[in-house]
Design an enzyme around this catalytic site. Structure first.
Site, PDB file in Angstrom:
ATOM      1  N   GLN A 104     -33.031 -14.361 -18.628  1.00  0.00           N
ATOM      2  CA  GLN A 104     -34.606 -13.628 -18.965  1.00  0.00           C
ATOM      3  C   GLN A 104     -35.340 -13.379 -17.641  1.00  0.00           C
ATOM      4  OE1 GLN A 104     -36.392 -16.498 -21.649  1.00  0.00           O
ATOM      5  NE2 GLN A 104     -34.344 -16.413 -22.915  1.00  0.00           N
ATOM      6  N   HIS A 172     -37.193 -18.522 -20.471  1.00  0.00           N
ATOM      7  CA  HIS A 172     -38.852 -18.958 -20.533  1.00  0.00           C
ATOM      8  C   HIS A 172     -39.879 -19.123 -19.576  1.00  0.00           C
ATOM      9  CE1 HIS A 172     -37.368 -20.938 -24.737  1.00  0.00           C
ATOM     10  NE2 HIS A 172     -36.919 -20.003 -24.502  1.00  0.00           N
ATOM     11  N   GLU A 264     -44.956 -17.315 -33.152  1.00  0.00           N
ATOM     12  CA  GLU A 264     -46.181 -17.533 -33.467  1.00  0.00           C
ATOM     13  C   GLU A 264     -47.211 -16.644 -32.665  1.00  0.00           C
ATOM     14  OE1 GLU A 264     -45.671 -22.224 -32.835  1.00  0.00           O
ATOM     15  OE2 GLU A 264     -47.417 -21.359 -31.624  1.00  0.00           O
ATOM     16  N   TYR A 274     -51.522 -26.603 -28.322  1.00  0.00           N
ATOM     17  CA  TYR A 274     -50.831 -25.934 -29.635  1.00  0.00           C
ATOM     18  C   TYR A 274     -49.546 -26.591 -29.945  1.00  0.00           C
ATOM     19  CZ  TYR A 274     -54.565 -22.343 -28.871  1.00  0.00           C
ATOM     20  OH  TYR A 274     -55.680 -21.774 -28.918  1.00  0.00           O
ATOM     21  N   TYR A 285     -32.473 -25.209 -31.752  1.00  0.00           N
ATOM     22  CA  TYR A 285     -31.287 -24.408 -32.007  1.00  0.00           C
ATOM     23  C   TYR A 285     -30.157 -25.421 -32.428  1.00  0.00           C
ATOM     24  CZ  TYR A 285     -33.310 -20.168 -30.541  1.00  0.00           C
ATOM     25  OH  TYR A 285     -34.161 -18.934 -30.407  1.00  0.00           O
TER      26      TYR A 285
END
Length: 352
Positions: A104, A172, A264, A274, A285
Site C-alpha cells: 500500500q 496502513h 468509518e 475513536y 480478518y
C-alpha cells in the site's frame, strides 16, 4: 458557454466526481479510466444527471489537487508527480522524494499551502524506507516552480514530519493531508497494521496529527505538554484513515478502512479517542471478534459505518456551483465498492 466558464464548470464536475473516480481506478493497480456515472440526490428528489469523461490516464494515481489556474497535480504511487495541463498534455514535476513503493506504500498525497498563490509551497506525503527493513510515512514541503513546457520542479523539499517509529510491513500508512481554515496542517497516520499503536500515546501511529505549516507543534494541541511525539496528536484510536476534509463550517471529517467490516466516516474532535483496536464495527480478518462501538460508549463512534465495506480511498467535500443540491456533501471514492459514495452532512450529523 465561453472557455473560462467551461473550464470552471469542468472543474466543479471534476472536483465532485473525478477526484474520487480516479482513486477507484487505482484499486486494480493499473491505469485509471473514469466511467460514465449517474448521481442521485435525496430519495424522491430530482437526480442531477451528468456524465464523467476520461480526460487523462495515469499509472497508479493516488491523489490530486488543482492549481489556481485549474491545472492539476497528480501523484503516482511509483514516485512520479504529474501535471495535467489544460490542453491535455501530461508533464512531470522533478525534485520529488525517493519513495518506498510496494504494497500500500508509495507516493501519497499532494496539497497546496493556503497562501500558495504568494509563496508557491506544496505539501507531499510518501512512504520512505528505514533501517532493518522498516518503513514509515513522511510529509515534506517545497516550492513548486513550473516551466513553459508543461512541467516543472520542486525546490528545497524538506521533511517536516515522520511516522514514529518506523516498522516492518507496507500497509496502513494513511498519510492524507488537509489544511484547516485557520491554517494548520492535519495529517492522517495509519496504525501500520500493528493494532496497538493506535492507543499508544508514545507513537504517532493510528492518529490524526495537527501541525503548523512549517511542521511545528501548536501550543493549543490537546497533549502539547506531554513530549515531542505525543504533542503532535489531535485524535487517536484510528486504523487506516484515507480521507480527510473540512466542511464549510470548519468541522473536520475523516474516513478510514475498517477491518473485516466497519468502514468509518468520523467527525474528528480535539483530543477524542475513536477506539481502535479496542472497538470497531468490524472484526479481525482471522475471525476474532472486536466489540462494537455501542459496547464502549466512552469511545467516539462513527457517524456512518459500512458493512459490507466500501474500502474508502479518498474524499472531498463539494463546494461547487454546478450541483447546488450536493453543496456541502462529502464524496468518497470506494475501491471495493466500485462506486462514488455521497454522504450528506448536517451540522454534526451525517448519513449516506
Amino acid at each position: 458557454m465561453n472557455e473560462p466558464l467551461l473550464e470552471k464548470a469542468m472543474r466543479n464536475l471534476l472536483t465532485a466526481a473525478t477526484a474520487a473516480l480516479i482513486l477507484v481506478g487505482c484499486g486494480g493497480g493499473g491505469e485509471a479510466v473514469a466511467n460514465e456515472a449517474n448521481g442521485a440526490a435525496n430519495v424522491g428528489a430530482p437526480a442531477p444527471a451528468f456524465q464523467v469523461a476520461a480526460m487523462a490516464r495515469f499509472t497508479e494515481p493516488w491523489a490530486m489537487t488543482f492549481l489556481p489556474d485549474d491545472r492539476l497535480l497528480v501523484t503516482e504511487q511509483g514516485g512520479q508527480l504529474r501535471l495535467l495541463n489544460k490542453d491535455g498534455r501530461i508533464g512531470t514535476i522533478s525534485g520529488t522524494p525517493q519513495v518506498d513503493h510496494g504494497g500500500q506504500g508509495g507516493f501519497g498525497d499532494v496539497i497546496l499551502h493556503p497562501d500558495f498563490a504568494n509563496n508557491g509551497f506544496i505539501y507531499l506525503s510518501w512512504a520512505e524506507a528505514g533501517p532493518d527493513d522498516t518503513r514509515g510515512a513522511a510529509v515534506g514541503r517545497g516550492k513548486l516552480v513550473l516551466d513553459a513546457q508543461g512541467g516543472g520542479r520542486i525546490d528545497g523539499l524538506q521533511v517536516i514530519w515522520r511516522q514514529e517509529p518506523k516498522v516492518a510491513g507496507r500497509g496502513h500508512y494513511g498519510h492524507r493531508l488537509a489544511f484547516s481554515p485557520d491554517g494548520y496542517l492535519f495529517i492522517t497516520s495509519g496504525e501500520r497494521q500493528k493494532f496497538t499503536p493506535a492507543q499508544d500515546m508514545n507513537t504517532n501511529l493510528g492518529k490524526v496529527i495537527r501541525l503548523s505549516d512549517t511542521g511545528g507543534v501548536p501550543a493549543d494541541n490537546p497533549y502539547y505538554d506531554r513530549g515531542r511525539i505525543t504533542s503532535q496528536i489531535w485524535s487517536l484510536g484510528h486504523r487506516n484513515p484515507l480521507g480527510i476534509a473540512f466542511d464549510r463550517a470548519g468541522q473536520l471529517w475523516t474516513h478510514e478502512m475498517g477491518p473485516r467490516g466497519g468502514d468509518e466516516f468520523n467527525r474528528i474532535e480535539k483530543g477524542s479517542n475513536y477506539g481502535y483496536p479496542i472497538v470497531s464495527n468490524g472484526d479481525h480478518y482471522d475471525g476474532r471478534n472486536i466489540p462494537d462501538h455501542e459496547t464502549r460508549p466512552e469511545y467516539n463512534a462513527p457517524e456512518v459505518s459500512w458493512t459490507p465495506v466500501i474500502s474508502p480511498a479518498g474524499m472531498i467535500i463539494y463546494s461547487g456551483n454546478l450541483f447546488p443540491e450536493w453543496r456541502g456533501s462529502a464524496f468518497i471514492g470506494a475501491l471495493s465498492g466500485k462506486a462514488l459514495v455521497r454522504v450528506e452532512i448536517d451540522g454534526t450529523q451525517a448519513r449516506e
